[in-house]
Design an enzyme around this catalytic site. Structure first.
Site, short mmCIF file in Angstrom:
data_model
loop_
_atom_site.label_atom_id
_atom_site.label_comp_id
_atom_site.label_asym_id
_atom_site.label_seq_id
_atom_site.Cartn_x
_atom_site.Cartn_y
_atom_site.Cartn_z
N PHE A 1 0.86 -1.15 0.25
CA PHE A 1 0.03 0.01 -0.01
C PHE A 1 0.98 1.26 0.01
O PHE A 1 1.75 1.18 0.62
CB PHE A 1 -1.02 -0.12 1.35
CG PHE A 1 -1.77 1.23 0.98
CD1 PHE A 1 -3.07 0.92 0.51
CD2 PHE A 1 -1.75 2.21 1.82
CE1 PHE A 1 -3.87 2.21 0.58
CE2 PHE A 1 -2.32 3.26 2.00
CZ PHE A 1 -3.54 3.49 1.14
N ASP B 1 9.29 2.34 1.26
CA ASP B 1 8.16 3.25 1.64
C ASP B 1 8.11 3.05 3.31
O ASP B 1 7.67 2.18 3.78
CB ASP B 1 6.85 2.75 1.10
CG ASP B 1 5.52 3.67 1.63
OD1 ASP B 1 5.74 3.99 2.44
OD2 ASP B 1 4.38 3.50 0.71
N LYS C 1 3.18 10.09 7.84
CA LYS C 1 2.43 9.95 9.06
C LYS C 1 3.23 10.31 10.48
O LYS C 1 3.07 11.47 10.93
CB LYS C 1 2.29 8.38 9.19
CG LYS C 1 1.30 7.86 8.39
CD LYS C 1 1.09 6.46 8.64
CE LYS C 1 0.10 5.71 7.61
NZ LYS C 1 -1.22 5.82 7.73
C1 LIG Z 1 2.89 2.42 3.67
C2 LIG Z 1 2.15 3.46 3.40
N1 LIG Z 1 2.43 4.31 2.10
C3 LIG Z 1 1.64 5.14 1.97
C4 LIG Z 1 0.72 5.66 2.60
C5 LIG Z 1 -0.27 6.88 2.35
O1 LIG Z 1 -0.05 7.94 3.09
P1 LIG Z 1 -1.04 9.32 3.30
O2 LIG Z 1 -2.43 8.55 3.55
O3 LIG Z 1 -0.52 10.08 4.01
O4 LIG Z 1 -1.27 9.65 1.74
C6 LIG Z 1 0.23 4.92 3.68
C7 LIG Z 1 -1.03 5.18 4.39
O5 LIG Z 1 -1.63 4.47 5.14
C8 LIG Z 1 0.87 3.82 4.15
O6 LIG Z 1 0.47 3.07 5.17
#
Ligand SMILES: Cc1ncc(COP(=O)(O)O)c(C=O)c1O
Length: 407
Positions: free
Chosen positions: A139, A224, A253
């Site tokens: 994700f 990520d 986050k």
């Molecule tokens: C691993 C990861 N990458 C990217 C995102 C996306 O982040 P945002 O919701 O701040 O765009 C999330 C959100 O849950 C995530 O868990």
């Protein structure tokens, strides 16, 4: 003008229905506790989905935000500013990275990372080297590029045509990556622990093998760390534990502790490909966000806080294992630091949401990761007493769900 009375029912009238928030409306938070409009109290094991790394309204964050609010709010990137410069210096000093790009969210940090891997290959190897490989269940956010790199088709269905030249390998399966990677691959993208996908840690051999394959094919490795970063695993970034160093890392986050900010970190080798005018964001590097994030980093990147994450992980595991001895509902408890997943046994598959709702009714906020996994991503400094009290509430919740199923 009087303040309008609002409640959860209004959500359905005035908000796009892409969310379905819980029925209570939280109004106040302190540490790992939250109160709703009816003054019901909750223990917070959700942490705003791995965001409130220092709990709610941490006094030092409140103080730095107020101070910055009295000083300078916004400039755009036509000017730089002191909080952004200080934060970038601290992030580069603390990590492999030489350069930082600031934005406002995880998806935006990933968007920058994916554009960078394409552009770096374009600049150095030509337009043909443009394929991105990521992993099933991964994700990376909800923009069109990030749902396309993400490995959960349900998030892109109906939004096609999606950006092309993206393949998905099996996570923790090096052979699957070997079968897809080639000299046309410009980047490989992964979460060191898949969060939304079910709290699935990448194993050390796999991560090492991915790095080697990237090197063999001149592909950039993107971690990520939007969910795993900023102390969540007990290390400032998860890559530090694995010993596998990416070329590009995304973080968001917990970085702002609840104030929106994201960042893409990268090495000097690749940074020049995002040259002047190639990419941007109006709010990226906003002084309010950077001032808060600088304080978050100062507090979290200390031996006390980072080692405290391991201590709290042990308490969570102990309590979850006790629950499992009593109810036998978990197949596995996994994850690291304060990103913990408890996978339900098959008989309970699809029912994670029922436990979440029952926990809320007992005064506990928690998360799921898909339909089969209960997820915990609390404050990194949650007091032990709050963990124990929250677990007692979870026990009550599980007892009620199990009882109802047996009735
Ligand atoms: C691993 C990861 N990458 C990217 C995102 C996306 O982040 P945002 O919701 O701040 O765009 C999330 C959100 O849950 C995530 O868990």
């Amino acid at each position: 003008m009087t303040t309008q009375q609002v409640n959860r029912a209004l959500f359905d009238d005035v908000m796009v229905p892409n969310y379905n928030p819980q029925q209570m409306v939280p109004v106040r938070g302190a540490g790992s506790r939250v109160w709703d409009q009816d003054n019901n109290e909750y223990i917070d094991f959700a942490g705003g989905i791995a965001v409130n790394a220092l709990g709610h309204c941490h006094p030092e964050l409140v103080s730095v935000l107020k101070e910055q609010a009295d000083t300078l709010w916004h400039l755009s990137n036509v000017f730089t500013n002191e909080p952004a410069l200080r934060l970038a210096k601290k992030l580069t000093d603390a990590t492999f990275a030489d350069k930082v790009f600031f934005c406002n969210s995880g998806a935006e940090a990933n968007e920058a990372a994916f554009k960078l891997v394409r552009k770096y290959s374009y600049d150095n190897f030509g337009a043909e080297k443009n394929e991105i490989i990521s992993f099933k269940q991964g994700f990376h956010g909800r923009t069109l590029f990030t749902v396309s790199v993400g490995g959960q088709p349900k998030y892109r269905e109906g939004f096609e045509p999606a950006p092309g030249a993206i393949e998905h390998a099996e996570f923790n399966n090096l052979d699957s990556l070997k079968a897809l990677i080639s000299d046309k691959t410009c980047g490989v993208v992964l979460e060191p622990t898949q969060g939304e996908g079910g709290v699935i840690p990448g194993n050390a051999e796999f991560l090492k093998g991915v790095r080697e394959l990237c090197d063999q094919h001149n592909a950039l490795l993107v971690f990520d760390e939007v969910q795993t970063g900023v102390g969540r695993t007990g290390h400032l970034y998860a890559y530090m534990e694995s010993g596998v160093v990416p070329d590009v890392l995304t973080t968001a986050k917990s970085l702002g502790g609840g104030f929106p900010i994201g960042a893409m970190l990268c090495s000097d080798k690749v940074a020049p490909s995002l040259g002047f005018g190639t990419h941007g964001s109006t709010y990226g590097g906003n002084p309010l966000a950077c001032a808060v994030a600088e304080k978050v980093l100062d507090i979290i990147n200390t031996p006390e806080v980072l080692s405290g994450v391991a201590t709290r992980n042990a308490i969570f595991n102990e309590e979850l294992n006790k629950l499992n001895e009593r109810f036998g509902i978990f197949k596995e408890v996994r994850g690291s630091g304060l990103l913990i997943g408890a996978e339900l046994i098959e008989a309970w598959h699809g029912k994670a949401g029922e436990f979440l709702a029952a926990a809320r009714a007992e005064g506990l906020m928690m998360l799921v990761a898909g339909p089969n996994v209960l997820r915990f991503a609390p404050s990194l400094i949650i007091p032990e007493a709050d963990i124990r009290e929250g677990m007692a509430k979870l026990a009550e919740a599980i007892a009620k769900v199990v009882e109802a199923a047996e009735a």
